[in-house]
Design a protein around this motif. Structure first.
Motif, short mmCIF file in Angstrom:
data_model
loop_
_atom_site.label_atom_id
_atom_site.label_comp_id
_atom_site.label_asym_id
_atom_site.label_seq_id
_atom_site.Cartn_x
_atom_site.Cartn_y
_atom_site.Cartn_z
N VAL A 10 69.48 -4.38 33.95
CA VAL A 10 69.57 -3.26 33.29
C VAL A 10 70.82 -2.96 32.48
CG1 VAL A 10 69.12 -0.63 33.14
CG2 VAL A 10 67.68 -2.18 34.59
N LEU A 11 70.93 -2.74 31.27
CA LEU A 11 71.94 -2.66 30.51
C LEU A 11 71.88 -1.49 29.62
CD1 LEU A 11 71.52 -6.52 29.20
CD2 LEU A 11 73.39 -5.75 30.77
N GLY A 12 72.96 -0.42 29.82
CA GLY A 12 72.98 0.73 29.36
C GLY A 12 73.77 0.84 27.91
N GLY A 13 73.71 2.10 27.55
CA GLY A 13 74.62 2.48 26.33
C GLY A 13 75.85 2.58 26.39
N GLY A 14 76.65 2.28 25.20
CA GLY A 14 78.03 2.59 25.39
C GLY A 14 78.93 2.05 24.13
N ASP A 64 64.14 -12.24 35.36
CA ASP A 64 62.72 -11.93 35.12
C ASP A 64 62.56 -10.83 34.00
OD1 ASP A 64 61.94 -13.73 37.13
OD2 ASP A 64 62.05 -12.26 38.67
N ALA A 65 63.45 -10.06 33.92
CA ALA A 65 63.28 -8.78 33.16
C ALA A 65 64.69 -8.38 32.63
CB ALA A 65 62.42 -7.79 33.61
N TRP A 66 64.78 -7.71 31.36
CA TRP A 66 65.76 -7.38 30.79
C TRP A 66 65.49 -5.79 30.18
CZ3 TRP A 66 64.91 -11.85 28.31
CH2 TRP A 66 65.55 -13.11 28.77
N VAL A 71 72.67 -6.75 23.88
CA VAL A 71 73.17 -7.66 24.88
C VAL A 71 71.86 -8.50 25.48
CG1 VAL A 71 74.40 -8.06 27.02
CG2 VAL A 71 75.12 -6.46 25.44
N ALA A 72 70.83 -7.50 25.68
CA ALA A 72 69.41 -7.91 26.27
C ALA A 72 68.71 -8.94 25.17
CB ALA A 72 68.58 -6.76 26.60
N ALA A 73 68.88 -8.39 23.87
CA ALA A 73 68.18 -9.13 22.76
C ALA A 73 68.81 -10.40 22.63
CB ALA A 73 68.33 -8.31 21.57
N ALA A 74 70.22 -10.42 22.92
CA ALA A 74 70.98 -11.65 22.85
C ALA A 74 70.34 -12.62 23.89
CB ALA A 74 72.53 -11.53 22.80
N LEU A 75 70.28 -12.12 25.25
CA LEU A 75 69.91 -12.99 26.26
C LEU A 75 68.56 -13.45 26.00
CD1 LEU A 75 71.15 -10.80 29.48
CD2 LEU A 75 72.15 -13.01 28.52
N SER A 76 67.67 -12.63 25.38
CA SER A 76 66.29 -13.11 25.01
C SER A 76 66.46 -14.69 24.13
CB SER A 76 65.49 -12.02 24.76
OG SER A 76 65.71 -11.85 23.23
N GLY A 105 57.91 -11.13 26.77
CA GLY A 105 57.30 -10.56 28.19
C GLY A 105 58.13 -10.19 29.00
N ARG A 106 59.52 -10.27 28.90
CA ARG A 106 60.68 -9.95 29.71
C ARG A 106 61.45 -8.84 29.06
NH1 ARG A 106 64.12 -15.02 31.04
NH2 ARG A 106 63.93 -15.54 28.95
N LEU A 107 61.67 -8.52 27.83
CA LEU A 107 62.56 -7.81 27.24
C LEU A 107 61.88 -6.54 27.09
CD1 LEU A 107 65.14 -7.09 25.95
CD2 LEU A 107 64.11 -7.96 23.62
N ALA A 108 62.43 -5.32 27.20
CA ALA A 108 62.16 -4.12 27.01
C ALA A 108 63.20 -3.29 26.38
CB ALA A 108 61.48 -3.12 28.20
N VAL A 109 63.01 -2.52 25.41
CA VAL A 109 64.12 -1.66 24.53
C VAL A 109 63.72 -0.20 24.52
CG1 VAL A 109 65.29 -1.63 22.34
CG2 VAL A 109 64.83 -3.90 23.40
#
Length: 308
Positions: A11-15, A42-44, A53-58, A149-153
């Motif tokens: 889980v990657l927060g705002g900042g 398994d999920a971000w 950051v999560a999208a870059a990982l995807s 299926g792993r990314l949620a924004v």
């Protein structure tokens, strides 16, 4: 603290710009020290800067190879960033904390209608921002960000005030780049992003991390990186939000722990906090933030840092 255990959910927060740099650097430090590959989670769950950051990982981007080079929203001077960014985060922290606290036993979902009403009313008073985030979305699309299926924004719908998790069942369909633009659209600064005729703004308006929406069950290990979790009152316009940010993360963590998950929340340590300074949207200190974040990742791997 026990040695670092590789999480399956991140889980990657705002900042802001510097929060993004810090999260990428911590992941790079962990990778160096432990071999943890955040791309294999398994999920971000990403909120605002964390959605980048999560999208870059995807997209398969290794945080170690592109530190300081990931797509980012344009920097803002302190005068332009402080008020609106504080306002965006403050909506999520104050309203979310007040609504969620008494209802944690219900998994937080019962608090969402009331929280949406509060946010809808508050957003109605904020002038629409004018700056565009389209370049950010295009960069992420070119990098290969995709729904697998792993990314949620996380974002917030202006008209209703409700939270929307793009990439999850029932959410409006949008490219990853568009969803990230919405998640990063600080009210009053960046233009809301329109999807299927509805307008969306920064997911931090709901929560700094949206940790409670992590897909978790018994035995799931969740690591949450929370750039705002250690802000202090003496650190400029955002400082007073640190305590509430930590409190809300604790409430959301408890919701996951009730499902049997094991949750670790990590905020900037003293060195990272000093490097970040008072303006999360100022790109100037980024190199120092990256160095401090990598060092904090190494410290976490040694079990010598404290989760905030």
């Amino acid at each position: 603290m026990a040695p670092f255990a590789h999480p399956s959910v991140l889980v990657l927060g705002g900042g802001g710009l510097l929060g993004e740099a810090w999260m990428s650097a911590v992941l790079a430090g962990l990778a160096d020290a432990t071999g943890f590959d955040a791309r294999e989670c398994d999920a971000w769950v990403g909120t605002s800067a964390g959605s980048i950051v999560a999208a870059a990982l995807s997209a398969g981007v290794d945080p170690r190879t592109r530190l300081g080079e990931l797509p980012e929203p344009p920097p803002l001077p302190a005068r332009a960033a402080g008020g609106p960014l504080r306002q965006a985060l403050g909506l999520g922290l104050a309203a979310g904390g007040a609504a969620a606290g008494p209802l944690v036993a219900l998994g937080l979902r019962a608090s969402e209608p009331g929280g949406a009403l509060v946010r809808r009313a508050a957003l109605a008073r904020v002038p629409a921002g004018r700056r565009s985030l389209e370049a950010l979305g295009r960069e992420l699309e070119r990098a290969g960000a995709r729904w697998d299926g792993r990314l949620a924004v996380a974002a917030v719908e202006v008209e209703s005030g409700r939270r929307v998790m793009f990439g999850t069942p029932g959410a409006p369909e949008a490219p990853v780049g568009t969803a990230v633009q919405a998640s990063c659209a600080i009210p009053g600064v960046f233009r809301p992003v329109t999807v299927a005729g509805r307008r969306y703004v920064d997911g931090g308006v709901w929560s700094p991390t949206n940790l409670d929406r992590a897909p978790a069950r018994r035995g799931t290990r969740v690591l949450c990186l929370s750039p705002t979790g250690s802000l202090r009152a003496r650190r400029g316009p955002l400082g007073g939000l640190g305590l509430v940010s930590r409190s809300l993360a604790a409430v959301e963590s408890l919701a996951l722990e009730r499902r049997g998950a094991r949750v670790q929340v990590v905020a900037p340590d003293a060195s990272s906090l000093a490097a970040i300074g008072p303006n999360l949207m100022d790109a100037g200190p980024r190199a120092n933030v990256i160095a401090a974040g990598v060092a904090q990742g190494h410290a976490l791997a040694r079990g010598a840092a404290e989760a905030a």
